[in-house]
Scaffold this motif. Structure first.
Motif, PDB file in Angstrom:
ATOM      1  N   VAL A  17       0.818  -1.207   0.000  1.00  0.00           N
ATOM      2  CA  VAL A  17       0.000   0.000   0.000  1.00  0.00           C
ATOM      3  C   VAL A  17       0.856   1.264   0.000  1.00  0.00           C
ATOM      4  CG1 VAL A  17      -1.748   1.292   1.319  1.00  0.00           C
ATOM      5  CG2 VAL A  17      -1.893  -1.205   1.149  1.00  0.00           C
ATOM      6  N   GLY A  18       2.000   1.156   0.651  1.00  0.00           N
ATOM      7  CA  GLY A  18       2.878   2.308   0.804  1.00  0.00           C
ATOM      8  C   GLY A  18       2.898   2.864   2.205  1.00  0.00           C
ATOM      9  N   THR A  19       1.995   2.370   3.041  1.00  0.00           N
ATOM     10  CA  THR A  19       1.957   2.776   4.445  1.00  0.00           C
ATOM     11  C   THR A  19       1.034   1.837   5.199  1.00  0.00           C
ATOM     12  OG1 THR A  19       1.583   4.644   5.972  1.00  0.00           O
ATOM     13  CG2 THR A  19      -0.008   4.345   4.197  1.00  0.00           C
ATOM     14  N   TRP A  20       1.217   1.750   6.520  1.00  0.00           N
ATOM     15  CA  TRP A  20       0.233   1.104   7.385  1.00  0.00           C
ATOM     16  C   TRP A  20      -0.655   2.227   7.898  1.00  0.00           C
ATOM     17  CZ3 TRP A  20       0.365   0.111  13.180  1.00  0.00           C
ATOM     18  CH2 TRP A  20      -0.700  -0.726  13.556  1.00  0.00           C
ATOM     19  N   GLY A  21      -1.807   2.390   7.282  1.00  0.00           N
ATOM     20  CA  GLY A  21      -2.637   3.562   7.518  1.00  0.00           C
ATOM     21  C   GLY A  21      -3.427   3.505   8.802  1.00  0.00           C
TER      22      GLY A  21
END
Length: 464
Positions: free
Chosen positions: A316-320
């Motif tokens: 995803v590009g981050t752990w949101g």
């Protein structure tokens, strides 16, 4: 009695919305205003002292006037009063506390995530489970099983884990995907003549039936407190968790342990998981983590769970997920000092000394009382359950509010208690309590129960 105009009590009624309160009744009765605390006691605005038999909300483990914790907060506020942990930012108190928790974990753990309450932490675990299973290619494995009478908090998803009616009614809860199985309370739920071990076997079989009915490929986790706290201090029957975990391993269902109340010596071990032979994949703690001096909670995850988070965040590009105050330096500093104090006081040895004394004192004073059905507990936590019919283990009609009546009389006699499900009166005093203070606490409760017995006999509610 109407409180004086502009008093704290009057302004409370005018402006404050209290958790877990009947607000129509509160408009009439007003609050109890607590002004200060010392040791295991708190004092109201009239100067009257009360033994805090539940450590506030199971949390004030070091009492109400520990100067070292005040100093730890003060020092940290002067050095770094706030910083966040988003996007890889860090600070020393958060790192030190995470390391200390990993070192003290009951089983090998990998990483620690910080939140501000047990509810937030449990809500975070639900998101972790869903995120992890999506990340590793198991998008159907999302359902979570917890227990009736379990308590895991009141945020939206955590309240779905909780198995108490008051947390669901009028809130449109629980949401889909949350399943509740039976309460492991031998006193009420065992069959006639059924041993604790056989009761545990039956509960494990029922859990397996539920997993098979739902489909093992859809069940992500089983969620449990080592002992049920707000559900009435329910101690699991012998061999319960051993048998439950055999079922979980068979179907690759994770074991999530809510140590919000049980953690930090309450059961006579560092963790409730150690007391009841639980091997958690995810562990949540709060309350005594900072001795309740500042809000902080923690989620510990094992390496398997962390790898799922890492894989998803890479995709995803981050752990949101996270909170502005996750790992806030001031609560973290207080928690660090709390853990140091536990070590220096050898809190484990202390609880193993005073815990059996409290269990014996409660048994001796209340077990044979005609209004008491069961006295149960472990370590420094216990419950005394009030019943209408001792021989048949039949509780009073909840509408009679017998438990709340006892707690009100307790205040008259100088002890703050908590009434829970089935008129179970909980005991979870500060860990620092002495044997003499335990005896004083039991005596004050006993006098309140004696007075209640007289009242109920006069009202023909109970023949005691």
């Amino acid at each position: 009695m109407t409180p004086p105009r502009n008093s704290t009590a009057a302004r409370d009624v005018a402006y404050a919305l209290h958790p877990y309160t009947d607000h129509k009744a509160h408009l009439i009765n007003g609050p109890m205003v607590i002004n200060r605390g010392k040791g295991v006691k708190v004092f109201d605005d009239q100067g009257k002292d009360y033994i805090e038999s539940v450590a506030g909300l199971w949390c004030a483990s070091l009492g109400f006037d520990n100067e070292r914790l005040v100093q730890a907060a003060t020092d940290q506020m002067r050095k770094l009063p706030f910083y966040h942990s988003f996007t890889g930012k860090s600070h020393e108190p958060m790192v030190d506390l995470a390391e200390m928790l990993i070192e003290r974990a009951p089983v090998p753990m990998s990483k620690v995530f910080f939140a501000n309450s047990g509810s937030e932490a449990n809500d975070s675990v639900i998101k972790i489970l869903w995120y992890m299973n999506n990340a590793i290619g198991r998008p159907a494995k999302k359902k979570i099983i917890s227990r009736l009478k379990g308590y895991h908090g009141i945020t939206l998803a955590a309240a779905c884990l909780t198995g108490l009616p008051a947390n669901h009614k009028l809130f449109d809860l629980p949401l889909p995907g949350f399943i509740h199985v039976g309460t492991p309370h031998h006193y009420h739920n065992a069959l006639p003549g059924e041993s604790e071990e056989d009761f545990a076997t039956r509960l494990a079989a029922e859990l397996e039936e539920v997993i098979l009915k739902e489909g093992p490929e859809t069940v992500a986790a089983f969620y449990a407190e080592p002992f049920m706290g707000a559900g009435g201090v329910i101690i699991p029957p012998a061999t319960y968790f051993e048998k439950i975990q055999v079922v979980l391993k068979k179907y690759d269902v994770l074991m999530c342990v809510d140590e919000v109340i049980a953690g930090f010596f309450r059961t006579g071990n560092y963790w409730g998981s150690q007391t009841f032979a639980i091997q958690p994949d995810i562990l949540v703690c709060a309350k005594a983590l900072s001795a309740a001096y500042l809000p902080i909670s923690a989620v510990m995850v094992n390496e398997r769970v962390f790898q799922g988070i890492a894989e998803g965040s890479s995709t995803v590009g981050t752990w949101g997920h996270g909170f502005t105050y996750s790992g806030h330096p001031v609560p973290a500093a207080v928690a660090i000092e709390t853990l140091k104090i536990y070590d220096e006081l050898d809190m484990l040895s202390h609880v193993r000394k005073v815990g059996p004394h409290m269990q014996a004192a409660l048994q001796q004073r209340f077990a044979e009382h005609p209004m008491v059905g069961e006295v149960r507990g472990v370590g420094l936590v216990a419950a005394v359950e009030l019943v209408e019919d001792k021989a048949k283990a039949r509780n009073f009609d909840p509408a009679k509010k017998i438990g709340p009546r006892l707690t009100k009389l307790g205040e008259k006699h100088g002890v703050i208690m908590r009434a829970m499900t089935n008129d179970s009166i909980g005991f979870s005093p500060p860990l620092i309590i002495s044997t003499a203070e335990i005896d004083e606490m039991v005596d004050r409760v006993g006098r309140a129960l004696d007075e209640l017995s007289v009242e109920l006999r006069r009202e023909s509610i109970a023949a005691v």
